[in-house]
Design a protein around this motif. Structure first.
Motif, PDB file in Angstrom:
ATOM      1  N   TYR A  33       0.777 -10.072  42.961  1.00  0.00           N
ATOM      2  CA  TYR A  33       2.215  -9.839  42.790  1.00  0.00           C
ATOM      3  C   TYR A  33       2.691  -9.003  43.974  1.00  0.00           C
ATOM      4  CZ  TYR A  33       0.939 -10.806  37.914  1.00  0.00           C
ATOM      5  OH  TYR A  33       0.446 -11.353  36.766  1.00  0.00           O
ATOM      6  N   LEU A  38       7.782  -7.570  41.875  1.00  0.00           N
ATOM      7  CA  LEU A  38       7.703  -6.665  40.725  1.00  0.00           C
ATOM      8  C   LEU A  38       8.935  -5.773  40.636  1.00  0.00           C
ATOM      9  CD1 LEU A  38       3.941  -5.688  40.980  1.00  0.00           C
ATOM     10  CD2 LEU A  38       4.998  -7.188  39.262  1.00  0.00           C
ATOM     11  N   SER A  42      11.643  -5.874  37.576  1.00  0.00           N
ATOM     12  CA  SER A  42      11.248  -4.740  36.739  1.00  0.00           C
ATOM     13  C   SER A  42      11.809  -4.895  35.329  1.00  0.00           C
ATOM     14  CB  SER A  42      11.765  -3.436  37.350  1.00  0.00           C
ATOM     15  OG  SER A  42      11.552  -2.356  36.456  1.00  0.00           O
ATOM     16  N   PHE A  90       5.405  -2.237  32.581  1.00  0.00           N
ATOM     17  CA  PHE A  90       4.894  -3.593  32.759  1.00  0.00           C
ATOM     18  C   PHE A  90       3.737  -3.827  31.792  1.00  0.00           C
ATOM     19  CE2 PHE A  90       7.124  -2.701  36.636  1.00  0.00           C
ATOM     20  CZ  PHE A  90       7.556  -3.915  37.139  1.00  0.00           C
ATOM     21  N   PHE A  95       3.104  -9.218  32.805  1.00  0.00           N
ATOM     22  CA  PHE A  95       2.435  -9.640  34.041  1.00  0.00           C
ATOM     23  C   PHE A  95       2.121 -11.130  33.988  1.00  0.00           C
ATOM     24  CE2 PHE A  95       1.086  -5.124  34.909  1.00  0.00           C
ATOM     25  CZ  PHE A  95       1.607  -5.049  36.191  1.00  0.00           C
TER      26      PHE A  95
END
Length: 122
Positions: A33, A38, A42, A90, A95
């Protein structure tokens, strides 16, 4: 308590460039990633809002890096980005969603940038 069918991370590693996070799962899956991906995806309220209509498009994050990663219980991590954003939690399932639905998330982000006249660079 974790569902036994839920994928569980076996490794979370930040590459030396501080711009790529690698997450490996007990299913044998391994995903890279980018910090930019990311950051703009978010799961924080700051980015996602409290409803779909409040979702924010975050420009200028092409060069964002990751300063540190800290565990949150046994179900997630908090990522501290070098732009000082750190409010997203996360989860392992998030993920996997980001990996499996990358085209949807990234394509939607790029489309939103274009429609709003924004840039990945600023």
């Amino acid at each position: 308590m974790s569902d036994k069918n839920e994928a569980w991370p076996t490794e979370i590693r930040l590459k030396n460039d501080k711009k790529t996070l690698v997450v490996c799962f007990d299913t044998g899956e391994s995903h890279d990633y980018t910090a930019e991906y990311l950051r703009v995806c978010s799961p924080s309220a700051e980015v996602q809002g409290h409803s779909a209509s409040q979702k924010k498009t975050v420009p200028g994050k092409r060069d964002v890096g990751i300063m540190k990663i800290e565990p949150v219980g046994n179900y997630a991590v908090r990522i501290h980005f070098d732009d000082l954003h750190n409010s997203g939690i996360f989860s392992w399932s998030y993920f996997l969603e980001l990996a499996h639905e990358r085209d949807k998330h990234w394509g939607g982000y790029l489309k939103d940038l274009e429609e709003k006249g924004l840039s990945r660079d600023r």
